[in-house]
Design a protein around this motif. Structure first.
Motif, PDB file in Angstrom:
ATOM      1  N   ARG A   1       0.837  -1.210   0.000  1.00 49.58           N
ATOM      2  CA  ARG A   1       0.000   0.000   0.000  1.00 49.58           C
ATOM      3  C   ARG A   1       0.865   1.250   0.000  1.00 49.58           C
ATOM      4  N   ARG A   2       1.993   1.229   0.707  1.00 51.77           N
ATOM      5  CA  ARG A   2       2.888   2.398   0.746  1.00 51.77           C
ATOM      6  C   ARG A   2       3.412   2.713  -0.646  1.00 51.77           C
ATOM      7  N   ILE A   3       3.759   1.695  -1.420  1.00 49.23           N
ATOM      8  CA  ILE A   3       4.266   1.921  -2.773  1.00 49.23           C
ATOM      9  C   ILE A   3       3.137   2.387  -3.691  1.00 49.23           C
ATOM     10  N   LEU A   4       1.969   1.803  -3.554  1.00 42.93           N
ATOM     11  CA  LEU A   4       0.832   2.230  -4.372  1.00 42.93           C
ATOM     12  C   LEU A   4       0.490   3.696  -4.124  1.00 42.93           C
ATOM     13  N   ASP A   5       0.572   4.114  -2.872  1.00 42.19           N
ATOM     14  CA  ASP A   5       0.162   5.484  -2.515  1.00 42.19           C
ATOM     15  C   ASP A   5       1.202   6.527  -2.909  1.00 42.19           C
ATOM     16  N   GLY A   6       2.491   6.179  -2.833  1.00 46.45           N
ATOM     17  CA  GLY A   6       3.503   7.210  -3.032  1.00 46.45           C
ATOM     18  C   GLY A   6       4.487   6.998  -4.159  1.00 46.45           C
ATOM     19  N   PHE A   7       4.508   5.786  -4.758  1.00 46.45           N
ATOM     20  CA  PHE A   7       5.556   5.486  -5.730  1.00 46.45           C
ATOM     21  C   PHE A   7       5.020   4.790  -6.977  1.00 46.45           C
ATOM     22  N   ASP A   8       3.727   4.837  -7.200  1.00 45.62           N
ATOM     23  CA  ASP A   8       3.180   4.216  -8.405  1.00 45.62           C
ATOM     24  C   ASP A   8       3.663   4.964  -9.643  1.00 45.62           C
ATOM     25  N   GLN A   9       4.142   4.226 -10.620  1.00 49.28           N
ATOM     26  CA  GLN A   9       4.785   4.817 -11.795  1.00 49.28           C
ATOM     27  C   GLN A   9       3.863   5.753 -12.558  1.00 49.28           C
ATOM     28  N   ARG A  10       2.604   5.382 -12.706  1.00 45.31           N
ATOM     29  CA  ARG A  10       1.681   6.226 -13.465  1.00 45.31           C
ATOM     30  C   ARG A  10       1.469   7.562 -12.767  1.00 45.31           C
ATOM     31  N   GLN A  11       1.300   7.510 -11.464  1.00 45.99           N
ATOM     32  CA  GLN A  11       1.120   8.741 -10.690  1.00 45.99           C
ATOM     33  C   GLN A  11       2.372   9.611 -10.748  1.00 45.99           C
ATOM     34  N   CYS A  12       3.550   8.996 -10.575  1.00 42.16           N
ATOM     35  CA  CYS A  12       4.801   9.758 -10.606  1.00 42.16           C
ATOM     36  C   CYS A  12       5.040  10.372 -11.980  1.00 42.16           C
ATOM     37  N   SER A  13       4.717   9.640 -13.046  1.00 42.93           N
ATOM     38  CA  SER A  13       4.911  10.171 -14.397  1.00 42.93           C
ATOM     39  C   SER A  13       4.029  11.396 -14.640  1.00 42.93           C
ATOM     40  N   ARG A  14       2.794  11.345 -14.165  1.00 40.39           N
ATOM     41  CA  ARG A  14       1.905  12.507 -14.311  1.00 40.39           C
ATOM     42  C   ARG A  14       2.479  13.721 -13.581  1.00 40.39           C
ATOM     43  N   GLN A  15       3.036  13.491 -12.397  1.00 36.20           N
ATOM     44  CA  GLN A  15       3.604  14.602 -11.636  1.00 36.20           C
ATOM     45  C   GLN A  15       4.826  15.187 -12.339  1.00 36.20           C
ATOM     46  N   ARG A  16       5.651  14.328 -12.922  1.00 38.68           N
ATOM     47  CA  ARG A  16       6.838  14.818 -13.639  1.00 38.68           C
ATOM     48  C   ARG A  16       6.445  15.593 -14.891  1.00 38.68           C
ATOM     49  N   LEU A  17       5.419  15.131 -15.579  1.00 48.75           N
ATOM     50  CA  LEU A  17       4.949  15.867 -16.759  1.00 48.75           C
ATOM     51  C   LEU A  17       4.426  17.243 -16.362  1.00 48.75           C
ATOM     52  N   LYS A  18       3.721  17.328 -15.234  1.00 50.64           N
ATOM     53  CA  LYS A  18       3.242  18.635 -14.756  1.00 50.64           C
ATOM     54  C   LYS A  18       4.412  19.566 -14.460  1.00 50.64           C
ATOM     55  N   LEU A  19       5.483  19.012 -13.892  1.00 47.52           N
ATOM     56  CA  LEU A  19       6.677  19.818 -13.634  1.00 47.52           C
ATOM     57  C   LEU A  19       7.237  20.375 -14.941  1.00 47.52           C
ATOM     58  N   LEU A  20       7.387  19.513 -15.958  1.00 52.53           N
ATOM     59  CA  LEU A  20       7.937  19.965 -17.240  1.00 52.53           C
ATOM     60  C   LEU A  20       7.031  20.989 -17.900  1.00 52.53           C
ATOM     61  N   GLU A  21       5.700  20.771 -17.826  1.00 45.63           N
ATOM     62  CA  GLU A  21       4.766  21.731 -18.425  1.00 45.63           C
ATOM     63  C   GLU A  21       4.865  23.094 -17.759  1.00 45.63           C
ATOM     64  N   ALA A  22       5.039  23.101 -16.440  1.00 43.13           N
ATOM     65  CA  ALA A  22       5.176  24.376 -15.725  1.00 43.13           C
ATOM     66  C   ALA A  22       6.441  25.101 -16.142  1.00 43.13           C
ATOM     67  N   VAL A  23       7.534  24.358 -16.287  1.00 40.49           N
ATOM     68  CA  VAL A  23       8.807  24.960 -16.694  1.00 40.49           C
ATOM     69  C   VAL A  23       8.675  25.553 -18.089  1.00 40.49           C
ATOM     70  N   VAL A  24       8.046  24.812 -19.017  1.00 39.46           N
ATOM     71  CA  VAL A  24       7.875  25.292 -20.382  1.00 39.46           C
ATOM     72  C   VAL A  24       7.048  26.579 -20.405  1.00 39.46           C
ATOM     73  N   ALA A  25       6.043  26.632 -19.547  1.00 35.64           N
ATOM     74  CA  ALA A  25       5.155  27.784 -19.503  1.00 35.64           C
ATOM     75  C   ALA A  25       5.746  28.945 -18.713  1.00 35.64           C
ATOM     76  N   GLY A  26       6.922  28.750 -18.126  1.00 35.24           N
ATOM     77  CA  GLY A  26       7.544  29.816 -17.342  1.00 35.24           C
ATOM     78  C   GLY A  26       6.948  29.995 -15.976  1.00 35.24           C
ATOM     79  N   ARG A  27       6.177  28.990 -15.507  1.00 36.17           N
ATOM     80  CA  ARG A  27       5.593  29.065 -14.167  1.00 36.17           C
ATOM     81  C   ARG A  27       6.514  28.366 -13.175  1.00 36.17           C
ATOM     82  N   ARG A  28       6.382  28.751 -11.929  1.00 37.64           N
ATOM     83  CA  ARG A  28       7.130  28.068 -10.881  1.00 37.64           C
ATOM     84  C   ARG A  28       6.395  26.783 -10.522  1.00 37.64           C
ATOM     85  N   PRO A  29       7.039  25.620 -10.602  1.00 37.13           N
ATOM     86  CA  PRO A  29       6.342  24.369 -10.281  1.00 37.13           C
ATOM     87  C   PRO A  29       5.872  24.340  -8.841  1.00 37.13           C
TER      88      PRO A  29
END
Length: 358
Positions: free
Chosen positions: A330-358
């Protein structure tokens, strides 16, 4: 020029002492390798640019030199380096190998770390400019499987009926607690006559120093422990294919992670996703993912007796470890699931591209 000049210059600077010369030359060769890797990446990027391609953002691992020259090929494109560990912040000793990473930090739009512990090693004034998002674990592939089975060859087949302890590390070295684990084995093997132990890892040099006599740490431990180890029940299997490694985790009654404070291993996260009963050394890195008594058991570092005692408690009550196993997954599902982490990383990249602070 570096190849031709560095050895002689460094030999002279060491006063003609070959023993003093060696580490200097090794450092120079590492720096050269990082620079050459930057050249290769820049060449490939220039070919893309010649075809009219331009990235919105550049993300990469800077330590090997990959990002050294990309600002020259794609000026003005924001960069997001993966910052693995600040060795200076961890040890208090300057790490000359990290010069490529320091240049990446200087040029970054925003940084990325995988765990809070890794983030904490960097200077405090950088913390707000570094996000913490793990790469993620494939929790569909890394999951419990009741009918797991593993054939180690030479007539040894594991099916989970006999008690089994597993240990996995890319390199079998003290930095990852291999020596502590080995010193815990004699008492465990004596107390549990049917116990099997499987150790995954290589003998070559890892992140820490090798033995002074040129042997491997496995050879050192076999000499130290001698006849106290029943080698018929201790299986050192090298690096297993990934599917077999996951089968080992599923079959293990106890999985041991005995690392010193260092980058958190993917193997321990995959083992937890497979639902292991985990015993680990109590370090800031492992506390990012394990709360002792809830989803694993933590013991003091470099304490073979405490490690053996915690393992014995779990081996004596295998049917009572179900809460630990389910909580680990459950700990891995809640905090380290690959799909969830990938979505968060994409949001980080989108913010950087848009010039926003992540």
């Amino acid at each position: 020029a570096v190849q031709q000049r560095y050895p002689q210059l460094l030999y002279e600077s060491a006063g003609g002492n070959p023993a003093a010369e060696q580490p200097f030359c090794q450092g120079a060769l590492r720096h050269q390798a990082q620079w050459e890797q930057g050249e290769r990446v820049a060449k490939a990027a220039a070919q893309l640019k010649a075809r009219g391609w331009r990235p919105d953002v550049i993300a990469g691992h800077p330590f090997w030199g990959c990002m050294l020259q990309l600002h020259r090929i794609f000026p003005g494109v924001p960069q997001v380096p993966l910052l693995e560990l600040d060795l200076h912040g961890l040890t208090g000793t300057p790490a000359l190998d990290q010069w490529a990473e320091l240049l990446a930090i200087r040029a970054m739009a925003h940084g990325l770390c995988s765990t809070p512990f890794q983030h904490s090693t960097y200077p405090a004034d950088l913390h707000a400019r570094i996000c913490v998002i793990h790469e993620g674990i494939d929790t569909e592939r890394c999951r419990p499987r009741p009918l797991a089975r593993l054939d180690l060859g030479q007539g040894t087949v594991l099916d989970g009926r006999a008690p089994l302890i597993s240990f996995a590390s890319r390199h079998l070295e003290p930095l990852r607690g291999f020596d502590t684990f080995m010193r815990a084995l004699p008492s465990l093997l004596n107390q549990h006559p049917h116990l099997q132990v499987v150790i995954c890892g290589r003998d070559d040099q890892g992140y820490g120093p090798p033995p002074s006599d040129g042997s491997s740490w496995r050879e050192q431990m076999l000499i130290e422990l001698g006849p106290r180890l029943d080698l018929q029940r201790v299986h050192v299997v090298g690096l297993l294919p990934h599917d077999q490694l996951l089968e080992l985790f599923r079959l293990s009654w106890v999985h041991v992670y005995a690392s010193e404070p260092w980058v958190l291993s993917w193997s321990v996260l995959e083992a937890m996703a497979c639902g292991v009963a985990l015993v680990a050394t109590d370090t800031p890195a492992i506390r990012d993912v394990v709360t002792s008594g809830r989803d694993g058991v933590l013991v003091p570092r470099r304490d073979p007796e405490a490690l053996a005692s915690a393992i014995t408690a779990l081996l004596h009550a295998p049917h009572c470890t179900a809460p630990l196993r389910s909580a680990a997954r459950r700990r891995i599902l809640d905090g380290f699931d690959q799909r969830q982490c990938s979505r968060q990383r994409l949001k980080l990249l989108e913010a950087v591209v848009a010039g926003r602070r992540p």
